[in-house]
Scaffold this motif. Structure first.
Motif, PDB file in Angstrom:
ATOM      1  N   SER A 143     -66.693 -35.292 -11.622  1.00 17.23           N
ATOM      2  CA  SER A 143     -68.002 -34.869 -11.112  1.00 17.23           C
ATOM      3  C   SER A 143     -68.246 -33.396 -11.406  1.00 17.23           C
ATOM      4  N   PHE A 144     -67.199 -32.552 -11.248  1.00 19.25           N
ATOM      5  CA  PHE A 144     -67.336 -31.119 -11.548  1.00 19.25           C
ATOM      6  C   PHE A 144     -67.748 -30.921 -12.998  1.00 19.25           C
ATOM      7  N   SER A 145     -67.112 -31.662 -13.903  1.00 20.98           N
ATOM      8  CA  SER A 145     -67.421 -31.503 -15.322  1.00 20.98           C
ATOM      9  C   SER A 145     -68.869 -31.898 -15.617  1.00 20.98           C
ATOM     10  N   LEU A 146     -69.302 -33.031 -15.061  1.00 21.25           N
ATOM     11  CA  LEU A 146     -70.668 -33.498 -15.329  1.00 21.25           C
ATOM     12  C   LEU A 146     -71.702 -32.587 -14.683  1.00 21.25           C
ATOM     13  N   LEU A 147     -71.442 -32.165 -13.449  1.00 23.67           N
ATOM     14  CA  LEU A 147     -72.383 -31.266 -12.782  1.00 23.67           C
ATOM     15  C   LEU A 147     -72.414 -29.906 -13.462  1.00 23.67           C
ATOM     16  N   GLY A 148     -71.250 -29.493 -13.992  1.00 30.32           N
ATOM     17  CA  GLY A 148     -71.203 -28.229 -14.720  1.00 30.32           C
ATOM     18  C   GLY A 148     -72.071 -28.256 -15.961  1.00 30.32           C
ATOM     19  N   GLU A 149     -72.056 -29.387 -16.667  1.00 27.51           N
ATOM     20  CA  GLU A 149     -72.908 -29.513 -17.852  1.00 27.51           C
ATOM     21  C   GLU A 149     -74.380 -29.460 -17.452  1.00 27.51           C
ATOM     22  N   ARG A 150     -74.716 -30.136 -16.340  1.00 23.41           N
ATOM     23  CA  ARG A 150     -76.110 -30.110 -15.889  1.00 23.41           C
ATOM     24  C   ARG A 150     -76.526 -28.717 -15.446  1.00 23.41           C
ATOM     25  N   ALA A 151     -75.562 -27.940 -14.962  1.00 27.92           N
ATOM     26  CA  ALA A 151     -75.879 -26.582 -14.535  1.00 27.92           C
ATOM     27  C   ALA A 151     -76.081 -25.656 -15.721  1.00 27.92           C
ATOM     28  N   ILE A 186     -61.417 -13.678 -17.002  1.00 24.46           N
ATOM     29  CA  ILE A 186     -61.910 -14.071 -15.680  1.00 24.46           C
ATOM     30  C   ILE A 186     -63.339 -13.576 -15.478  1.00 24.46           C
ATOM     31  N   ASP A 187     -63.600 -12.365 -15.887  1.00 17.94           N
ATOM     32  CA  ASP A 187     -64.961 -11.823 -15.730  1.00 17.94           C
ATOM     33  C   ASP A 187     -65.970 -12.586 -16.571  1.00 17.94           C
ATOM     34  N   ASP A 188     -65.532 -13.086 -17.730  1.00 17.42           N
ATOM     35  CA  ASP A 188     -66.434 -13.875 -18.565  1.00 17.42           C
ATOM     36  C   ASP A 188     -66.668 -15.265 -17.978  1.00 17.42           C
ATOM     37  N   LEU A 189     -65.652 -15.791 -17.294  1.00 26.36           N
ATOM     38  CA  LEU A 189     -65.784 -17.111 -16.679  1.00 26.36           C
ATOM     39  C   LEU A 189     -66.610 -17.078 -15.403  1.00 26.36           C
ATOM     40  N   ARG A 190     -66.534 -15.946 -14.690  1.00 27.73           N
ATOM     41  CA  ARG A 190     -67.117 -15.872 -13.351  1.00 27.73           C
ATOM     42  C   ARG A 190     -68.595 -16.279 -13.303  1.00 27.73           C
ATOM     43  N   PRO A 191     -69.462 -15.774 -14.165  1.00 20.47           N
ATOM     44  CA  PRO A 191     -70.882 -16.151 -14.067  1.00 20.47           C
ATOM     45  C   PRO A 191     -71.097 -17.659 -14.218  1.00 20.47           C
ATOM     46  N   PHE A 192     -70.292 -18.291 -15.084  1.00 18.64           N
ATOM     47  CA  PHE A 192     -70.480 -19.726 -15.320  1.00 18.64           C
ATOM     48  C   PHE A 192     -70.019 -20.541 -14.111  1.00 18.64           C
ATOM     49  N   LEU A 193     -68.873 -20.159 -13.501  1.00 17.77           N
ATOM     50  CA  LEU A 193     -68.390 -20.898 -12.346  1.00 17.77           C
ATOM     51  C   LEU A 193     -69.315 -20.683 -11.148  1.00 17.77           C
ATOM     52  N   GLU A 194     -69.835 -19.480 -10.991  1.00 17.48           N
ATOM     53  CA  GLU A 194     -70.799 -19.227  -9.912  1.00 17.48           C
ATOM     54  C   GLU A 194     -72.083 -20.007 -10.160  1.00 17.48           C
ATOM     55  N   GLN A 195     -72.439 -20.147 -11.429  1.00 13.30           N
ATOM     56  CA  GLN A 195     -73.626 -20.931 -11.793  1.00 13.30           C
ATOM     57  C   GLN A 195     -73.423 -22.401 -11.408  1.00 13.30           C
TER      58      GLN A 195
END
Length: 444
Positions: free
Chosen positions: A375-383, A410-419
């Motif tokens: 679900s995380f992977s699919l919702l991440g794509e939708r985000a 980590i700083d490059d990943l942070r915006p995407f995970l927060e998104q």
């Protein structure tokens, strides 16, 4: 010439017709450590006497101009006739160019090898299994994962012990019957017969036990002391593989429309630790064991990072997002684990019962704990997060993707995970102000 007296010691300078009397009268000269009386009938046969009075039959001859000597046995255990027969046998061996001493060493070595082989053939699986649990860790790992090690132990348990929960006694593990078998006798026929019996109780459980035992056989085949005994491919015989249940690939995941009901159902769970754990699985895409083993020492609230045990590498570090940070900070610190419990391991172990309650209240069926990771992977794509960023957060093995996989900081990943987190909260109907993390609520 006068005949020697019958009560005098025999003459050591010349061969004599050995008799019991002559051997009895034989004595070692005072100035020597040992002396020899030669037999006139069997060339090479001697009676040795030591200064202490010990007497034995020996064979003595020349080989390559060197004197060789081999003890036959004590004069009290061997008759003169038997000693002559043995001396003649050794003489024949020597005339054939074979050193009797070397032949004896080879025979002793062969006997020792046969003893080792007999002992090895008698080695049962139960003697090797504990060593496998202690040393058979997976590649690139310092140790077994606690959950998998517990499963290995359970699969081979004897059973018959009082249950920790409820009444009755524990069942015997499916691997337990194999422990009594000699390792060298575990072949495809034995495993097929075992699997057919266990499959009657549960095919999927029997199949999982077979996979575990195949790992044991692979490990044995890498050990010099067990390599000749273990049949590495015994569990891969076609007759066994044909009996395995179909390996269906699960595709269960939350649909966007199901997120609100699931979230409310999880939030309303009476066990707050289980509630937080399930939501954290959806917000991070972590594997259930990775998150269950998370310790407070690996939660960095200051620099907003989480360090998880990883299936591919030893660990991986991901950003700690605002909502998740607040949720973790609200958990009680009863021991070193973030998701602590009163179990023997000290951490959360099985949340399927709690998850089932949440699914029932949300009228959702068929969603597994691992389905939250999908679900995380699919919702991440939708985000709108890049596939490479999602894969890195989830700890997928690096591979080429549409965007070209490259590890991000980590700083490059942070915006995407927060998104992704913001998108999930939005779907769940959670109003969350990251600037005021104490104020959050779910809205209908």
């Amino acid at each position: 010439m006068a005949r020697p007296r019958t009560d005098s010691a025999p003459d050591l300078t010349r061969p004599v017709d050995l008799t019991a009397g002559a051997i009895t009268r034989l004595a070692c000269p005072p100035d020597k450590d040992q002396a020899f009386l030669r037999d006139a009938k069997a060339p090479g046969l001697r009676v040795r006497v030591t200064a202490a009075g010990a007497k034995s039959f020996v064979f003595e001859a020349k080989l390559d101009r060197k004197t060789i000597r081999r003890t036959i046995g004590d004069v009290r255990a061997w008759s003169i006739d038997d000693a002559r027969v043995e001396a003649n046998r050794l003489r024949v061996t020597l005339d054939g160019g074979i050193d009797p001493r070397e032949l004896e060493r080879e025979q002793a070595a062969a006997k020792a090898r046969r003893e080792v082989e007999r002992a090895a053939k008698a080695l049962i699986v139960a003697e090797v299994w504990p060593l496998y649990l202690a040393e058979g860790k997976p590649k690139r790992r310092d140790a077994w994962k606690p959950g998998y090690l517990a499963d290995l132990q359970l699969m081979a348990s004897e059973g018959g012990k009082p249950k920790k929960r409820g009444e009755g006694f524990t069942r015997q593990g499916p691997l337990y019957p194999l422990l009594a078998l000699p390792l060298g006798q575990v072949n495809e026929d034995v495993l097929k017969a075992w699997f057919d019996r266990e499959a009657k109780a549960g095919r999927h459980q029997a199949a999982r036990a077979l996979m575990m035992f195949r790992g044991f056989l692979r490990w044995c085949s890498t050990r010099p002391e067990y390599r000749a005994l273990a049949d590495r491919d015994a569990g891969r015989a076609s007759a066994i593989l044909e009996s395995l249940p179909t390996n269906t690939h699960r595709t269960d995941a939350l649909e966007a429309a199901q997120v609100p009901g699931w979230w409310v159902g999880v939030e309303q769970l009476g066990n707050r630790t289980s509630s937080a754990y399930l939501r954290a699985l959806l917000l991070t895409g972590a594997r259930r064991e990775e998150l269950a083993a998370l310790t407070w020492a690996n939660v960095d609230f200051k620099w907003r990072k989480l360090t998880l045990a990883d299936k591919i590498d030893a660990t991986r570090t991901i950003p700690l997002t605002p909502y998740l940070s607040q949720m973790l900070a609200a958990l009680p610190r009863t021991n070193s684990f973030v998701f602590a419990s009163s179990s023997k391991s000290g951490r959360i172990a099985d949340t399927r019962a709690s998850h089932a309650k949440a699914l029932k209240s949300a009228a959702i069926s068929g969603l597994t704990i691992h389905g939250l990771r999908r679900s995380f992977s699919l919702l991440g794509e939708r985000a709108g997060a890049p596939a490479g960023a999602i894969a890195q957060v989830m700890g997928h093995k690096p591979s080429a993707t549409a965007e070209g996989y490259r590890p991000r900081t980590i700083d490059d990943l942070r915006p995407f995970l927060e998104q992704i987190e913001a998108y999930v909260l939005e779907q769940a109907g959670v109003k969350f102000d990251s600037a005021a993390p104490r104020k959050l609520r779910a809205v209908a």
